[in-house]
Design a protein around this motif. Structure first.
Motif, mmCIF file in Angstrom:
data_model
loop_
_atom_site.group_PDB
_atom_site.id
_atom_site.type_symbol
_atom_site.label_atom_id
_atom_site.label_comp_id
_atom_site.label_asym_id
_atom_site.label_seq_id
_atom_site.Cartn_x
_atom_site.Cartn_y
_atom_site.Cartn_z
ATOM 1 N N ILE A 193 0.850 -1.211 0.000
ATOM 2 C CA ILE A 193 0.000 0.000 0.000
ATOM 3 C C ILE A 193 0.882 1.256 0.000
ATOM 4 O O ILE A 193 0.606 2.212 -0.726
ATOM 5 C CB ILE A 193 -0.984 -0.013 1.194
ATOM 6 N N LEU A 194 1.962 1.236 0.776
ATOM 7 C CA LEU A 194 2.867 2.405 0.781
ATOM 8 C C LEU A 194 3.387 2.675 -0.619
ATOM 9 O O LEU A 194 3.453 3.822 -1.068
ATOM 10 C CB LEU A 194 4.046 2.164 1.739
ATOM 11 N N THR A 248 1.400 10.467 14.530
ATOM 12 C CA THR A 248 1.362 10.085 13.118
ATOM 13 C C THR A 248 0.027 10.400 12.459
ATOM 14 O O THR A 248 -0.940 10.771 13.140
ATOM 15 C CB THR A 248 1.673 8.570 12.983
ATOM 16 N N ASP A 249 0.007 10.271 11.135
ATOM 17 C CA ASP A 249 -1.232 10.324 10.343
ATOM 18 C C ASP A 249 -1.402 8.970 9.675
ATOM 19 O O ASP A 249 -0.404 8.369 9.238
ATOM 20 C CB ASP A 249 -1.122 11.343 9.196
ATOM 21 N N ILE A 250 -2.628 8.534 9.537
ATOM 22 C CA ILE A 250 -2.858 7.239 8.877
ATOM 23 C C ILE A 250 -4.114 7.311 8.024
ATOM 24 O O ILE A 250 -5.053 8.033 8.353
ATOM 25 C CB ILE A 250 -2.985 6.120 9.958
ATOM 26 N N ILE A 251 -4.090 6.596 6.925
ATOM 27 C CA ILE A 251 -5.285 6.512 6.071
ATOM 28 C C ILE A 251 -5.724 5.057 6.049
ATOM 29 O O ILE A 251 -4.915 4.180 5.723
ATOM 30 C CB ILE A 251 -4.972 6.983 4.636
ATOM 31 N N GLU A 291 -6.714 -1.957 -0.296
ATOM 32 C CA GLU A 291 -6.188 -2.410 1.007
ATOM 33 C C GLU A 291 -6.977 -3.641 1.481
ATOM 34 O O GLU A 291 -8.188 -3.578 1.689
ATOM 35 C CB GLU A 291 -6.306 -1.283 2.046
ATOM 36 N N SER A 292 -6.259 -4.766 1.650
ATOM 37 C CA SER A 292 -6.925 -5.996 2.105
ATOM 38 C C SER A 292 -6.986 -6.005 3.633
ATOM 39 O O SER A 292 -6.327 -5.192 4.292
ATOM 40 C CB SER A 292 -6.149 -7.216 1.613
ATOM 41 N N ASP A 293 -7.740 -6.990 4.174
ATOM 42 C CA ASP A 293 -7.811 -7.116 5.637
ATOM 43 C C ASP A 293 -6.420 -7.326 6.221
ATOM 44 O O ASP A 293 -6.059 -6.713 7.226
ATOM 45 C CB ASP A 293 -8.696 -8.312 6.017
ATOM 46 N N SER A 294 -5.615 -8.182 5.554
ATOM 47 C CA SER A 294 -4.298 -8.474 6.149
ATOM 48 C C SER A 294 -3.377 -7.255 6.032
ATOM 49 O O SER A 294 -2.533 -7.020 6.910
ATOM 50 C CB SER A 294 -3.676 -9.724 5.532
ATOM 51 N N GLU A 295 -3.542 -6.459 4.981
ATOM 52 C CA GLU A 295 -2.720 -5.233 4.875
ATOM 53 C C GLU A 295 -3.139 -4.221 5.944
ATOM 54 O O GLU A 295 -2.297 -3.530 6.521
ATOM 55 C CB GLU A 295 -2.847 -4.644 3.459
ATOM 56 N N SER A 320 -9.144 1.144 -9.613
ATOM 57 C CA SER A 320 -10.466 0.530 -9.811
ATOM 58 C C SER A 320 -10.962 -0.207 -8.570
ATOM 59 O O SER A 320 -12.115 -0.634 -8.521
ATOM 60 C CB SER A 320 -10.398 -0.442 -10.988
ATOM 61 N N ASP A 321 -10.066 -0.378 -7.564
ATOM 62 C CA ASP A 321 -10.451 -1.257 -6.451
ATOM 63 C C ASP A 321 -10.749 -0.487 -5.154
ATOM 64 O O ASP A 321 -10.139 -0.727 -4.116
ATOM 65 C CB ASP A 321 -9.339 -2.295 -6.203
ATOM 66 N N HIS A 322 -11.666 0.467 -5.251
ATOM 67 C CA HIS A 322 -12.007 1.259 -4.064
ATOM 68 C C HIS A 322 -12.721 0.389 -3.019
ATOM 69 O O HIS A 322 -13.411 -0.559 -3.356
ATOM 70 C CB HIS A 322 -12.869 2.464 -4.461
ATOM 71 N N ILE A 323 -12.511 0.777 -1.761
ATOM 72 C CA ILE A 323 -13.049 0.007 -0.626
ATOM 73 C C ILE A 323 -14.403 0.581 -0.227
ATOM 74 O O ILE A 323 -14.588 1.801 -0.270
ATOM 75 C CB ILE A 323 -12.061 0.113 0.572
ATOM 76 N N SER A 324 -15.327 -0.303 0.205
ATOM 77 C CA SER A 324 -16.671 0.195 0.562
ATOM 78 C C SER A 324 -16.614 1.064 1.820
ATOM 79 O O SER A 324 -15.735 0.899 2.668
ATOM 80 C CB SER A 324 -17.623 -0.975 0.794
#
Ligand code: SAH
Ligand code: SF4
Ligand code: F3S
Length: 399
Positions: free
Chosen positions: A283-284, A314-317, A323-327, A360-364
């Motif tokens: 993801i990074l 820190t900041d986090i998105i 982004e998968s569950d394991s990521e 194309s793979d946006h998360i709900s």
């Protein structure tokens, strides 16, 4: 009555005009707070005075942010509310400035034609001209970005307080794929060390005891006179400053020298805001953050080796596209490993024009919300633990 008679007899005396007032509402980051103070100083020069009462203002400026969709929504709502004020006060000047103005440009006027002025972050020098030619203009839009504008010769109009924000550079060249800032603030450029020091000395003379150096990538600061560590060291030596902070550094540009300078001067606060954004290397990389999880953790070790009690935030998105569950779990793991003192946590918000918005793979929304809640809960526990540690260390009453 007596005064007016005197003027009639002596035409060189100025007719007293009603005082003019301005109101600025600031959204977004500290850079915008600083810019509002610059705008304030320009308005003061035009003879306007600040007011906290929006209804009595002759000029209203909304200094806006575009970082997430919600930031823009808030301003849209505010502008909708201001329409009625504009209707009953047609002479009122309504300006939209800052990152959302830069982002939406003339499009804003289509839905809200009652806005008078739209200025991007590099166009604030236009304000006196706009105020002086007010009657001859319908709308004024200027969103040209500059490679050079750093407002070097201007001194912001700070209202009361302990801390003085001092912008040392503007813009960003990093182009993280989620981020609108490089498009709203333009290319990176730094102010000269001398002009920064001049502003700091003046602020200290005015009674400010804390200085926060600002930049979208504060440690990308670079001039022929030196880099960010050089600047920090010189600012730390200015007499009368009790505390120096800076925000936000990019992990890529932090080096050992910077941490050693922080350690050398007791007036530089032991706090680094170190935005991680994600704990997953894949993801990074997709975010174009230019560091890996390992590099970030090595950086944390280096900082704590030199300054063991350094506060880290820190900041986090969460929910970046793909982004998968394991990521996401990897982010949780990094949070546990680092034990940040506090964190600003955000759900990914798609910004049109950025690279990630085209993935194309946006998360709900539901998954993003759940991940955010999980992370906030974890960080709350960590913050409590870190605060308890500090309290035990600082309080002699308990062992
Ligand atoms: N220059 C700083 C960040 C400035 S923006 C840096 O590089 O760290 C402040 C924070 O907003 C970012 O750190 C990021 O966590 C968040 N942010 C930026 N764009 C976002 C987006 N599209 N969706 C959600 N959060 C975002
Ligand atoms: Fe945005 Fe990345 Fe620049 Fe920070 S470094 S302002 S997150 S593009
Ligand atoms: Fe927002 Fe612009 Fe700051 S987008 S976060 S106000 S640089």
């Amino acid at each position: 009555m007596l005064e007016n008679l005197e003027i009639a007899q002596n035409p060189t005396l100025k007719v007293p005009t009603a005082e003019k007032y301005y109101y600025i509402e600031t959204y977004g980051c500290q850079m915008n707070v600083y810019d509002s103070e610059l705008i304030g100083s320009l308005l003061n020069k035009c003879g306007y005075h600040p007011t906290d009462d929006i209804k009595s203002a002759d000029a209203i400026f909304l200094n806006t942010c575009a970082i997430r969709e919600k930031a823009e929504e808030t301003v849209h709502n505010k502008l909708d509310n201001l329409q009625s004020l504009k209707n009953i006060k047609p002479g009122l000047l309504l300006g939209v400035v800052g990152c959302m103005a830069q982002n939406l440009k003339d499009d804003l006027l289509e839905s809200k034609p009652y806005i008078d002025v739209i200025l991007g972050p590099d166009s604030y020098r236009k304000i006196p001209e706009i105020i002086n030619n007010r009657n001859s203009m319908e709308h004024y839009v200027d969103t040209k970005l500059s490679k050079f504008e750093v407002y070097d010769d201007m001194f912001p109009s700070r209202r009361e307080g302990i801390n003085a924000w001092v912008s040392i550079m503007r813009g960003c060249d990093k182009f993280c794929t989620f981020c609108i800032v490089p498009f709203t603030r333009g290319r990176e450029r730094s102010r000269s060390i001398d002009s920064i020091k001049g502003e700091v000395i003046k602020a200290v003379e005015q009674g400010f005891v804390e200085i926060t150096l600002l930049g979208q990538n504060v440690n990308s600061y670079r001039t022929s006179g030196g880099n960010f560590s050089d600047l920090l060291e010189q600012v730390a030596q200015i007499k009368g400053i009790k505390r120096i902070r800076y925000t936000s550094p990019h992990p890529q540009d932090i080096d050992e020298r910077l941490i050693r300078v922080m350690n050398k001067y007791p007036n530089i606060c032991n706090h680094i805001h170190l935005p991680l954004q994600s704990g997953s290397d894949r993801i990074l990389n997709r975010m174009n953050r230019t560091y890996t999880k390992k590099k970030f953790l090595d950086l944390v070790h280096m900082i704590r080796d030199i300054i063991p009690d350094c506060v880290l935030s820190t900041d986090i998105i969460v929910g970046f596209p793909g982004e998968s569950d394991s990521e996401f779990n990897e982010t949780l793991e990094v949070f546990k490993k680092v034990s940040f003192n506090f964190a600003f946590m955000f759900k990914y918000s798609s910004r049109p024009g950025t690279k990630a918005s085209e993935y194309s793979d946006h998360i709900s929304e539901g998954v993003k919300q759940k991940r955010l809640e999980t992370l906030i809960k974890l960080q709350r526990d960590i913050t409590l633990l870190e605060n308890q540690k500090k309290y035990r260390k600082n309080c002699r009453c308990i062992g």
